[in-house]
Design a protein around this motif. Structure first.
Motif, short mmCIF file in Angstrom:
data_model
loop_
_atom_site.label_atom_id
_atom_site.label_comp_id
_atom_site.label_asym_id
_atom_site.label_seq_id
_atom_site.Cartn_x
_atom_site.Cartn_y
_atom_site.Cartn_z
N SER A 307 62.86 -52.52 -19.87
CA SER A 307 63.12 -53.27 -21.21
C SER A 307 61.89 -53.96 -21.47
N LEU A 308 60.80 -54.35 -20.69
CA LEU A 308 59.64 -55.27 -21.20
C LEU A 308 58.84 -53.89 -21.93
N SER A 309 58.60 -52.65 -21.27
CA SER A 309 57.91 -51.81 -21.99
C SER A 309 58.45 -51.43 -23.36
N ILE A 310 59.60 -51.52 -23.75
CA ILE A 310 60.14 -51.16 -24.81
C ILE A 310 59.86 -52.52 -25.99
N ALA A 311 60.21 -53.76 -25.53
CA ALA A 311 59.89 -54.82 -26.21
C ALA A 311 58.28 -55.04 -26.55
N TYR A 312 57.52 -54.66 -25.75
CA TYR A 312 56.19 -55.03 -25.87
C TYR A 312 55.74 -53.71 -27.04
N THR A 313 56.28 -52.56 -26.90
CA THR A 313 55.86 -51.56 -27.81
C THR A 313 56.34 -52.01 -29.37
N ASN A 314 57.65 -52.69 -29.19
CA ASN A 314 58.24 -52.99 -30.62
C ASN A 314 57.46 -54.12 -31.24
N ASP A 315 56.92 -55.01 -30.51
CA ASP A 315 55.93 -55.85 -30.93
C ASP A 315 54.93 -55.27 -32.18
N TYR A 316 54.48 -54.09 -31.75
CA TYR A 316 53.66 -53.60 -32.81
C TYR A 316 54.12 -52.56 -33.81
N LEU A 317 55.25 -52.71 -33.86
CA LEU A 317 56.01 -51.62 -34.74
C LEU A 317 56.59 -52.45 -36.02
N SER A 318 57.28 -51.63 -36.95
CA SER A 318 58.14 -52.29 -38.06
C SER A 318 59.34 -51.89 -37.53
#
Length: 450
Positions: A307-318
């Protein structure tokens, strides 16, 4: 919360049966393979079949649903999964078992996708996060609880395979009875791997590595426990400790990532996994409590990384890109999971049973090193610019796209339709969104964060 559960209780009941069956089946096949004196590398090959099938099912099933419909595909997949598990005691052969595992993986991927599609259809902006949290709890407790069913009969007999078949068959009843309205289905969009890596190198690499680690733990964990001399009852406790650890640690680690640089939290979790692996490798089987604690810690610190990997990636996406990115990340995780059992089995052949923990430690050494390197390449986001951590079940891409952080235009349409009142002489709407806001940013990787 209770209203959200009430609206989808039958789906959750069906999912609980599916999870119980899946939890039992994975450990049962691995232990039965030990009874049949398959060597360790062959067991790794057999266990990898599920992850191969799950990956293929994530691609194939959405297309089938689009052509045939939810109900028919769900019924067909449940029948195939129920049939497949009954074949194990009839054809005791590694190739046959690998093919059954592939079939099982395809079926379970489809069952998850369809149930999650119905669940997503029941959700609103207000209840989506609550439903996802309940689903996460059911996933962990169902998979963990399924381990204890291993004690009902001897794995050398056929009864446990029959129980898995019964659980799969039972899951059909509440799911299909509750699915009064068939939702519109669209397969989750995906993002190209190079574009996704450019947006978040650490998100992609950590997702691949944690998938590999999960493949090792779930694929080879029962074999490791059995080779260490644990009884069947102790194998059940050993495997359930992984899910208990994940249940205990996921939310605290996630909340910590909301106030700290997520890369730091990923690195800390990876280092903790290395320590848990080293601790586990140093143990014999004399102190069973320490054996259970070691694997519980390993599961507890590795489960949240998904879940952290998904959350971290989403921090850099719209928001518009998050659904496609999450789908791609889940597929990346699946690729890693396919490799995990074979890597773990190879290490166990080379180093003995301790190779199980050596593999886990080695994978997370690589993850921690990459996270540390990435921290030197890009400045951290301020905590206030990070999204909110959402615990995501490790099932299909459909679950990963249910986060309330994402752009769910269908919810907005429903709310707008409820608020509108009939009016005469309304002006003609523009033909496209560009006419309304020609200078508006169309979405994409967030400005200044690439």
């Amino acid at each position: 919360m209770f209203d959200a559960i009430k609206s989808a209780w039958a789906l959750f009941l069906g999912l609980a049966f599916i999870m119980l069956g899946n939890g039992l089946q994975g450990s049962l096949v691995a232990v039965r393979a030990q009874f049949e004196v398959f060597n360790t590398s062959v067991i790794g090959f057999v266990m990898a079949g599920y992850f191969v099938g799950f990956f293929l099912g994530s691609i194939i099933v959405p297309r089938l649903v689009g052509r045939v419909g939810h109900v028919r595909v769900f019924g067909a997949l449940a029948s195939l999964a129920s049939f497949g598990v009954l074949v194990y005691p009839i054809f005791v052969d590694p190739i046959a078992w690998f093919l059954i595992r592939v079939l099982t993986g395809v079926c379970y991927a489809g069952l998850y996708i369809i149930c999650e599609s119905w669940l997503n259809d029941r959700a609103t902006n207000e209840t989506r996060g609550q439903l996802l949290s309940v689903y996460m709890i059911i996933s962990l407790l169902g998979m963990g609880g399924g381990q204890y069913l291993l004690n009902l009969y001897s794995p050398a007999d056929f009864q446990l395979f029959t129980i898995v078949s019964v659980l799969i068959s039972l899951s059909v009843v509440p799911v299909l009875v509750s699915a009064a309205r068939v939702p519109e289905f669209e397969a989750p969009e995906t993002m190209g791997p190079l574009r996704l890596y450019k947006a978040s190198p650490l998100g992609v690499v950590s997702m691949f590595l944690v998938g590999t680690s999960a493949g090792v733990v779930m694929g080879m964990g029962p074999s490791f426990a059995y080779q260490q001399g644990l009884t069947i009852a102790e194998v059940s406790v050993f495997m359930s400790a992984i899910f208990v650890g994940g249940f205990i640690f996921t939310w605290p680690i996630g909340k910590l990532s909301d106030i700290m640089d997520r890369r730091t939290v990923i690195m800390i979790a990876a280092v903790a996994a290395v320590a848990a692996g080293a601790f586990g490798a140093s143990l014999g089987n004399d102190n069973k409590l320490l054996v259970f604690i070691a694997v519980g810690l390993a599961g507890g610190v590795t489960f949240p990384i998904y879940s952290l990997s998904i959350a971290y990636t989403n921090d850099y996406l719209s928001p518009k890109q998050m659904v496609a990115a999450s789908s791609a990340l889940v597929m990346t995780n699946g690729l890693g999971a396919m490799l995990g059992p074979n890597i773990g089995a190879g290490a166990m052949e080379l180093f003995g049973p301790s190779g199980f923990y050596i593999t886990i430690a080695g994978i997370h050494v690589a993850m921690a090193a990459f996270a540390l390197w990435r921290m030197t390449r890009r400045a951290a986001l301020p905590a206030e610019e990070q999204g909110t951590f959402v615990a995501v079940p490790r099932t299909s891409a459909m679950a990963a796209t249910m986060s309330p952080e994402y752009d769910h235009p269908e919810d907005d349409l429903v709310e707008e339709e409820q608020d509108l009142e009939p009016m005469d002489d309304l002006p003609e709407p523009p033909e496209s969104a560009e006419e309304t806001s020609p200078t508006e940013h169309e979405g994409g990787i967030k400005d200044g964060k690439q």
